[in-house]
Design an enzyme around this catalytic site. Structure first.
Site, mmCIF file in Angstrom:
data_model
loop_
_atom_site.group_PDB
_atom_site.id
_atom_site.type_symbol
_atom_site.label_atom_id
_atom_site.label_comp_id
_atom_site.label_asym_id
_atom_site.label_seq_id
_atom_site.Cartn_x
_atom_site.Cartn_y
_atom_site.Cartn_z
ATOM 1 C CG HIS A 14 39.307 38.051 35.105
ATOM 2 N ND1 HIS A 14 37.910 37.690 35.933
ATOM 3 C CD2 HIS A 14 39.505 39.241 36.130
ATOM 4 C CE1 HIS A 14 37.345 38.074 36.835
ATOM 5 N NE2 HIS A 14 38.493 39.687 37.248
ATOM 6 C CG HIS A 16 39.641 44.357 37.174
ATOM 7 N ND1 HIS A 16 38.645 44.996 36.864
ATOM 8 C CD2 HIS A 16 39.872 43.271 37.860
ATOM 9 C CE1 HIS A 16 38.044 43.444 37.297
ATOM 10 N NE2 HIS A 16 38.479 42.703 38.218
ATOM 11 C CE LYS A 100 32.928 38.996 36.229
ATOM 12 N NZ LYS A 100 33.957 39.787 36.684
ATOM 13 C CG HIS A 137 32.279 38.490 41.156
ATOM 14 N ND1 HIS A 137 33.278 38.801 41.275
ATOM 15 C CD2 HIS A 137 32.135 38.205 42.509
ATOM 16 C CE1 HIS A 137 33.618 39.125 42.728
ATOM 17 N NE2 HIS A 137 32.257 38.460 43.336
ATOM 18 C CG HIS A 175 37.051 35.687 40.483
ATOM 19 N ND1 HIS A 175 36.426 35.265 40.748
ATOM 20 C CD2 HIS A 175 37.372 36.927 39.582
ATOM 21 C CE1 HIS A 175 35.390 36.081 40.893
ATOM 22 N NE2 HIS A 175 35.748 36.869 40.326
ATOM 23 C CG ASP A 248 39.910 39.555 39.872
ATOM 24 O OD1 ASP A 248 39.893 40.633 39.005
ATOM 25 O OD2 ASP A 248 39.697 39.567 41.267
#
Length: 346
Positions: A14, A16, A100, A137, A175, A248
């Protein structure tokens, strides 16, 4: 006395990376240690189609510094207009490894997410048919639900009904931040895994709020009570293959973090492996670190483990990690655990 631990090169399930100048600045921090990463699609505009995922992957590989090896594992952003056929084609090509799910309004750049879950049922059914994982999420966004309860409510109101109505759908609870989530994963016998971040193993909500607000500890899902942090640590260090690393890691410039309505996210790519070695050693579970960081994720995603290795070394003096990463838009603060760290990647 120096200690060392050699493990299979880890993956981040995970991550970004953003885009443009930010991508070029932060990508080396991940590629230095990790062989692959599941790349989050919440750009502006989001990565919704296979063609958009392919173009984003090309931009990531173009930003990779010479001499570094790294494989971006692409995902699609689920919207109420997502085309099941496009999802299936992107998966069949080998490009896309997951889809996602962002509940609309749940986190950064999630305004295009799902409000009416009935509208995405055809996509979920296609994903179950072809074995493509859904990454969630896991928070509801109802204004009457306390922010600290949103993950537990999501499990009851959204996740469990989706899984019950879509047999065979493989799901990653991303997460996770609560004992409720860890217990739910353990209660299921198949098709469910969960990622745990580095920072949620280290901070609870007191770290954010006690003695003044600490913007660089603010993330979504927000850190919870100490009992939940301890439950996450127990899950991560248990050796249970259903739990694996997803940092994350979320870069925001200090200018965007330190404002009246600051951005959510902790940037941990730089020092994650050192911090994990500290946590697993503290819990007497260094022998379980390779499973959590290098083996459980590939097993769930049905991918081979990485060929290479990394070596973690513990030294007598604390390691001086950089406080910030410079970008053209301004500095990005590296997560500070609040204690001295003696482990580093050799």
């Amino acid at each position: 006395m120096t200690q060392s631990l050699t493990i299979t090169r880890p993956d981040d399930w995970h991550l970004h990376l953003r885009d443009g100048d930010m991508l070029r600045a932060v990508l080396p921090e991940t590629a230095r240690h990790f062989g692959r990463a599941i790349i989050m699609p919440n750009l502006v505009p989001p990565v919704v189609t296979g063609a958009e995922a392919s173009a984003y992957r090309d931009r990531i590989l173009a930003a990779l510094p010479e001499g570094m090896t790294f494989e971006p594992l692409m995902t699609l952003y689920l919207t109420e207009d997502t085309d099941p056929a496009d999802v299936a084609a992107a998966h069949a090509s080998g490009l896309v490894k997951a889809v996602k799910l962002y509940p609309a309004g749940a986190t950064t750049n999630s305004s295009s997410g799902v409000r009416d879950f009935d509208k995405v049922r055809p996509v979920l059914e296609k994903m179950a048919e072809i074995g493509l994982p859904l990454c969630t999420h896991g928070e509801v966004t109802d204004h009457d639900i306390d922010i600290f309860d949103r993950e537990a409510v999501f499990i009851d109101r959204v996740l469990d009904p989706i899984r019950q109505s879509t047999p065979g759908l493989r799901v990653v609870m991303e997460h996770i931040t609560t004992k409720d989530a860890a217990d739910y994963v353990r209660s299921q016998d198949k098709d469910l895994g969960a990622t745990i971040t580095t920072h949620h193993l280290i901070i609870n909500r007191n770290h954010i709020l006690v003695g003044g607000i600490k913007p660089h500890y603010y993330c979504l899902p927000v850190a919870k009570r100490e009992e939940h942090r301890l439950a996450l640590r127990q899950a991560a260090t248990s050796g249970d293959a259903r739990f694996f690393l997803g940092t994350d890691s979320a870069p925001h410039t200090d200018a965007n973090k330190l404002q009246t309505c600051g951005c959510a996210g902790c940037f941990t790519a730089t020092n994650t492996m050192a911090l994990l070695a500290h946590v697993f050693e503290e819990d007497g579970a260094l022998d379980k670190l390779e499973g959590f960081a290098s083996k459980n994720g590939p097993a769930f995603y049905r991918l081979p483990e990485n060929d290479g290795q990394i070596t973690l070394v513990k030294q007598d003096t604390p390691v001086a990690f950089p406080a910030q990463i410079d970008t053209q838009d301004g500095p990005v603060t590296v997560f500070d655990p609040g204690f001295p760290v003696h482990w580093t990647v050799a």
